[in-house]
Design an enzyme around this catalytic site. Structure first.
Site, PDB file in Angstrom:
ATOM      1  N   LYS A  22      51.582  15.029 136.418  1.00  0.00           N
ATOM      2  CA  LYS A  22      52.614  13.966 136.364  1.00  0.00           C
ATOM      3  C   LYS A  22      52.119  12.707 137.068  1.00  0.00           C
ATOM      4  CE  LYS A  22      55.989  13.804 139.491  1.00  0.00           C
ATOM      5  NZ  LYS A  22      56.140  12.517 140.189  1.00  0.00           N
ATOM      6  N   ASN A  23      51.569  12.875 138.281  1.00  0.00           N
ATOM      7  CA  ASN A  23      51.235  11.698 139.083  1.00  0.00           C
ATOM      8  C   ASN A  23      49.990  10.974 138.606  1.00  0.00           C
ATOM      9  OD1 ASN A  23      53.537  12.124 140.477  1.00  0.00           O
ATOM     10  ND2 ASN A  23      52.563  13.074 142.259  1.00  0.00           N
ATOM     11  N   ARG A  93      59.952   5.785 140.581  1.00  0.00           N
ATOM     12  CA  ARG A  93      59.101   5.242 141.647  1.00  0.00           C
ATOM     13  C   ARG A  93      57.826   4.645 141.066  1.00  0.00           C
ATOM     14  NH1 ARG A  93      58.573   3.514 146.876  1.00  0.00           N
ATOM     15  NH2 ARG A  93      56.543   4.056 147.734  1.00  0.00           N
ATOM     16  N   CYS A 117      62.608   9.569 143.649  1.00  0.00           N
ATOM     17  CA  CYS A 117      63.125  10.559 144.606  1.00  0.00           C
ATOM     18  C   CYS A 117      63.410   9.886 145.945  1.00  0.00           C
ATOM     19  CB  CYS A 117      62.111  11.687 144.815  1.00  0.00           C
ATOM     20  SG  CYS A 117      61.979  12.710 143.371  1.00  0.00           S
ATOM     21  N   ARG A 122      60.801   4.312 151.448  1.00  0.00           N
ATOM     22  CA  ARG A 122      59.594   4.313 150.613  1.00  0.00           C
ATOM     23  C   ARG A 122      59.132   2.869 150.417  1.00  0.00           C
ATOM     24  NH1 ARG A 122      59.869   8.898 145.993  1.00  0.00           N
ATOM     25  NH2 ARG A 122      57.614   8.577 146.096  1.00  0.00           N
ATOM     26  N   PRO A 123      58.504   2.300 151.467  1.00  0.00           N
ATOM     27  CA  PRO A 123      58.100   0.895 151.424  1.00  0.00           C
ATOM     28  C   PRO A 123      56.945   0.659 150.456  1.00  0.00           C
ATOM     29  CG  PRO A 123      57.241   1.934 153.378  1.00  0.00           C
ATOM     30  CD  PRO A 123      58.117   2.957 152.705  1.00  0.00           C
ATOM     31  N   ILE A 124      56.745  -0.590 150.086  1.00  0.00           N
ATOM     32  CA  ILE A 124      55.571  -0.932 149.260  1.00  0.00           C
ATOM     33  C   ILE A 124      54.801  -2.083 149.900  1.00  0.00           C
ATOM     34  CG2 ILE A 124      56.595  -0.097 147.084  1.00  0.00           C
ATOM     35  CD1 ILE A 124      57.068  -3.060 146.372  1.00  0.00           C
ATOM     36  N   ASP A 125      54.904  -2.185 151.211  1.00  0.00           N
ATOM     37  CA  ASP A 125      54.216  -3.289 151.906  1.00  0.00           C
ATOM     38  C   ASP A 125      52.696  -3.264 151.702  1.00  0.00           C
ATOM     39  OD1 ASP A 125      54.713  -0.889 153.624  1.00  0.00           O
ATOM     40  OD2 ASP A 125      53.261  -1.911 154.877  1.00  0.00           O
ATOM     41  N   GLN A 126      52.117  -2.079 151.602  1.00  0.00           N
ATOM     42  CA  GLN A 126      50.661  -2.010 151.420  1.00  0.00           C
ATOM     43  C   GLN A 126      50.245  -2.441 150.022  1.00  0.00           C
ATOM     44  OE1 GLN A 126      48.487  -1.087 154.138  1.00  0.00           O
ATOM     45  NE2 GLN A 126      50.481  -1.626 155.017  1.00  0.00           N
ATOM     46  N   ASP A 309      53.698  17.412 148.449  1.00  0.00           N
ATOM     47  CA  ASP A 309      54.458  17.746 147.235  1.00  0.00           C
ATOM     48  C   ASP A 309      54.582  19.246 147.001  1.00  0.00           C
ATOM     49  OD1 ASP A 309      53.248  14.880 145.325  1.00  0.00           O
ATOM     50  OD2 ASP A 309      54.754  15.083 146.904  1.00  0.00           O
ATOM     51  N   ARG A 401      62.116  16.029 135.678  1.00  0.00           N
ATOM     52  CA  ARG A 401      61.279  14.826 135.773  1.00  0.00           C
ATOM     53  C   ARG A 401      59.802  15.212 135.826  1.00  0.00           C
ATOM     54  NH1 ARG A 401      63.235  10.549 140.139  1.00  0.00           N
ATOM     55  NH2 ARG A 401      61.341   9.641 139.311  1.00  0.00           N
TER      56      ARG A 401
HETATM   57  C1  EPZ Z   1      52.924   9.390 145.585  1.00  0.00           C
HETATM   58  O1  EPZ Z   1      54.015   8.650 146.096  1.00  0.00           O
HETATM   59  C2  EPZ Z   1      53.541  10.490 144.742  1.00  0.00           C
HETATM   60  N1  EPZ Z   1      54.328   9.887 143.678  1.00  0.00           N
HETATM   61  C3  EPZ Z   1      54.451  11.384 145.599  1.00  0.00           C
HETATM   62  O2  EPZ Z   1      54.805  12.494 144.784  1.00  0.00           O
HETATM   63  C4  EPZ Z   1      53.650  11.934 146.787  1.00  0.00           C
HETATM   64  O3  EPZ Z   1      54.539  12.613 147.651  1.00  0.00           O
HETATM   65  C5  EPZ Z   1      52.948  10.817 147.541  1.00  0.00           C
HETATM   66  O4  EPZ Z   1      52.161  10.007 146.636  1.00  0.00           O
HETATM   67  C6  EPZ Z   1      52.016  11.356 148.620  1.00  0.00           C
HETATM   68  O5  EPZ Z   1      51.052  12.174 148.021  1.00  0.00           O
HETATM   69  C7  EPZ Z   1      53.677   9.418 142.592  1.00  0.00           C
HETATM   70  O6  EPZ Z   1      52.463   9.510 142.501  1.00  0.00           O
HETATM   71  C8  EPZ Z   1      54.528   8.805 141.524  1.00  0.00           C
HETATM   72  P1  EPZ Z   1      52.342   7.031 149.285  1.00  0.00           P
HETATM   73  P2  EPZ Z   1      53.725   7.221 146.814  1.00  0.00           P
HETATM   74  O7  EPZ Z   1      52.262   5.591 149.005  1.00  0.00           O
HETATM   75  O8  EPZ Z   1      52.553   6.579 146.183  1.00  0.00           O
HETATM   76  C9  EPZ Z   1      53.918   5.181 153.350  1.00  0.00           C
HETATM   77  C10 EPZ Z   1      56.172  13.997 143.677  1.00  0.00           C
HETATM   78  O9  EPZ Z   1      56.824  14.929 144.189  1.00  0.00           O
HETATM   79  N2  EPZ Z   1      53.734   3.893 152.670  1.00  0.00           N
HETATM   80  O10 EPZ Z   1      51.071   7.840 149.334  1.00  0.00           O
HETATM   81  O11 EPZ Z   1      55.008   6.489 146.870  1.00  0.00           O
HETATM   82  C11 EPZ Z   1      55.064   5.983 152.753  1.00  0.00           C
HETATM   83  O12 EPZ Z   1      56.289   5.610 153.354  1.00  0.00           O
HETATM   84  C12 EPZ Z   1      56.166  12.650 144.346  1.00  0.00           C
HETATM   85  O13 EPZ Z   1      55.456  14.087 142.666  1.00  0.00           O
HETATM   86  C13 EPZ Z   1      53.891   2.722 153.384  1.00  0.00           C
HETATM   87  O14 EPZ Z   1      54.188   2.742 154.577  1.00  0.00           O
HETATM   88  O15 EPZ Z   1      53.334   7.732 148.276  1.00  0.00           O
HETATM   89  C14 EPZ Z   1      54.683   7.396 153.098  1.00  0.00           C
HETATM   90  O16 EPZ Z   1      55.077   7.678 154.431  1.00  0.00           O
HETATM   91  C15 EPZ Z   1      57.162  12.587 145.484  1.00  0.00           C
HETATM   92  N3  EPZ Z   1      53.711   1.526 152.756  1.00  0.00           N
HETATM   93  C16 EPZ Z   1      53.152   7.370 153.038  1.00  0.00           C
HETATM   94  O17 EPZ Z   1      52.768   5.986 153.133  1.00  0.00           O
HETATM   95  C17 EPZ Z   1      53.369   1.456 151.420  1.00  0.00           C
HETATM   96  O18 EPZ Z   1      53.196   0.339 150.894  1.00  0.00           O
HETATM   97  C18 EPZ Z   1      52.571   7.928 151.758  1.00  0.00           C
HETATM   98  O19 EPZ Z   1      53.151   7.224 150.679  1.00  0.00           O
HETATM   99  C19 EPZ Z   1      53.216   2.655 150.709  1.00  0.00           C
HETATM  100  C20 EPZ Z   1      53.390   3.864 151.347  1.00  0.00           C
END
Ligand code: EPZ
Length: 432
Positions: A22-23, A93, A117, A122-126, A309, A401
């Site tokens: 999926k991802n 997402r 979810c 779930r920030p996107i600052d990075q 996950d 999903r």
């Molecule tokens: C992806 O989410 C996956 N979703 C999630 O899977 C998975 O849990 C996650 O990666 C971690 O492996 C998809 O691929 C669609 P991250 P993503 O950015 O990209 C923080 C599932 O069950 N962060 O790696 O949103 C964030 O808050 C789903 O399939 C920032 O601070 O996760 C978290 O604590 C659920 N700023 C950590 O980083 C940012 O700009 C990891 O988030 C981005 C993230």
């Protein structure tokens, strides 16, 4: 509305064919926007997140059609808009990948804030930090729409050090940098298998990306990306889910069409518990029959650490293992919303900050529960399979999903599970 009705108490035996990841799919489908020709994507899972992202591309003008159950034909050449601001976009997402793809292709993007979810912030600052480093100006309009625009319409390669190991930000910056001028280096990059898959897909179109799967990824911008036929990787989280179900019911199953290396942290943990694991080229056999399982501790980390996950699924499975097991959720702030549902089934589990303390071995009771998110829903099925009785699981749209043919796949290994339509009083069973 629909619910799953599960009659548990039986071990699972048989084989499960694992679907595409999926991802990986939800990133590779929007990545086709970067291409200058049609693409065919294979081994795509037939799940609602894929349907949703496909429909979003269609709304933008792309010609997207399913060639068969697991293949999509996508022609991006008719896309005329740089915006994706519909309710569909808010529904998932992974919509944020549209930002990187549109910015990388056209130098501008306007995308509704993603939903998905809900377990903690779930920030996107990075993501935005990466786009700005590449020369784009970004702004949040009315708290709901993200706009990114590059003054010269072409991003310029740069050196980005991620403050947080982020899957989404790593993939999004890769997308934006694909056609940028010069070299982009992403440091502290995430290393998940789906990141490597996205890089492989982009490279197969003619991109120049090296180092995916390590914490330093180098992207040299190119001018043209040609069409390809590409098959995505298997879903290691789907595989881990069925493996947990087999262990929770003391059964023996083989998960097929997988890449064992992607599951190393999961198989290592199961072996530590005493599960008999046999690895083949593209399959893993999980045998929990006639073994006394040991409790264990889990600490979720970015890949190659234990995947967050699979955390809820392991928690549900550990309820069947006598002793105190401790889960430490290090990736998400609040990924324990499912615990209150398990407690309704009599689970002895408590949450203290990032820790979930599980007192395993006591029998669970049947109780009406709901899926609070995708993986939590899978955990409810795993818990229900342990119960000598009938458990009803609602909000199953979360489960659908990310899990293709979940009822059929569980029934094929002996689970008594069916999908039932209900609207208040009456119920009607929907086939399997
Ligand atoms: C992806 O989410 C996956 N979703 C999630 O899977 C998975 O849990 C996650 O990666 C971690 O492996 C998809 O691929 C669609 P991250 P993503 O950015 O990209 C923080 C599932 O069950 N962060 O790696 O949103 C964030 O808050 C789903 O399939 C920032 O601070 O996760 C978290 O604590 C659920 N700023 C950590 O980083 C940012 O700009 C990891 O988030 C981005 C993230």
């Amino acid at each position: 509305m629909e619910k799953f009705v599960v009659t548990g108490g039986k071990p699972l035996f048989g084989e499960v064919n694992i679907s595409g990841a999926k991802n990986a799919a939800v990133a590779i489908i929007p990545a086709v926007i970067l291409c200058d020709e049609p693409c065919q994507i294979e081994n795509i899972p037939n799940i609602s997140d894929v349907t949703l992202i496909s429909r979003i591309l269609q709304q933008m003008g792309a010609n997207v059609r399913r060639i068969n159950k697991s293949s999509l034909y996508i022609d991006p050449s008719q896309i005329r808009t740089r915006s994706a601001v519909t309710d569909l976009v808010r529904g998932m997402r992974a919509s944020y990948y549209l930002l990187g793809a549109l910015l990388g292709k056209y130098g501008e993007a306007k995308v509704a804030m993603p939903g998905g979810c809900n377990f903690g912030v779930r920030p996107i600052d990075q993501h935005l930090k990466g786009f700005e480093a590449l020369g784009a100006e970004t702004r949040l309009v009315d708290g709901a729409i993200i706009e990114a625009k590059c003054p010269g319409n072409r991003l310029v390669g740069t050196h980005i050090y991620l403050d947080v190991v982020s899957v989404g930000a790593t993939m999004n910056i890769m997308l934006a940098a694909c056609k940028a001028e010069g070299l982009t280096i992403i440091e502290n990059a995430a290393k998940e298998p789906h990141i490597v898959d996205l890089a492989n897909f982009l490279n197969s179109m003619g991109a120049d990306i090296r180092g995916a799967g390590t914490d330093v990824i180098k992207i040299r911008g190119v001018g043209y990306l040609h069409g390809v036929t590409y098959s995505i990787i298997p879903d290691q989280i789907e595989a881990g889910t069925y493996m947990c179900a087999a262990v929770a019911t003391r059964g023996c199953i083989t998960v097929k069409n997988i890449t064992p290396k992607h599951l190393e942290s999961i198989t290592a943990k199961l072996r530590e518990m005493g599960v008999k694991i046999t690895e083949y080229d593209e399959a893993i056999k999980v045998d929990a029959t006639n073994v006394t399982l040991k409790r264990c501790n889990i600490k979720t980390m970015p890949h190659p650490g234990f995947p967050t996950d699979c955390q809820p699924q392991f928690a549900a499975m550990l309820l069947s293992v006598p002793g105190t097991s401790i889960i430490n959720e290090n990736v998400w702030d609040n990924r324990y919303q499912y615990v209150s549902e398990l407690i309704k089934m009599g689970a002895q589990i408590s949450v203290e900050g990032r820790l979930a303390i599980i007192e395993g071995g006591a029998p669970l009771n049947a109780a009406p529960v709901k899926a609070t998110d995708l993986r939590a829903g899978a955990a409810m099925i795993i818990a229900a399979l342990q119960v000598n009785g009938v458990t009803e699981i609602s909000s199953i749209q979360y489960i659908e999903r990310g899990y293709e043919d979940v009822v059929e796949k569980f029934r094929a290994i002996g689970a008594d599970i069916k999908k039932v339509y209900y609207n208040g009083d009456n119920e009607e069973s929907l086939g399997a």
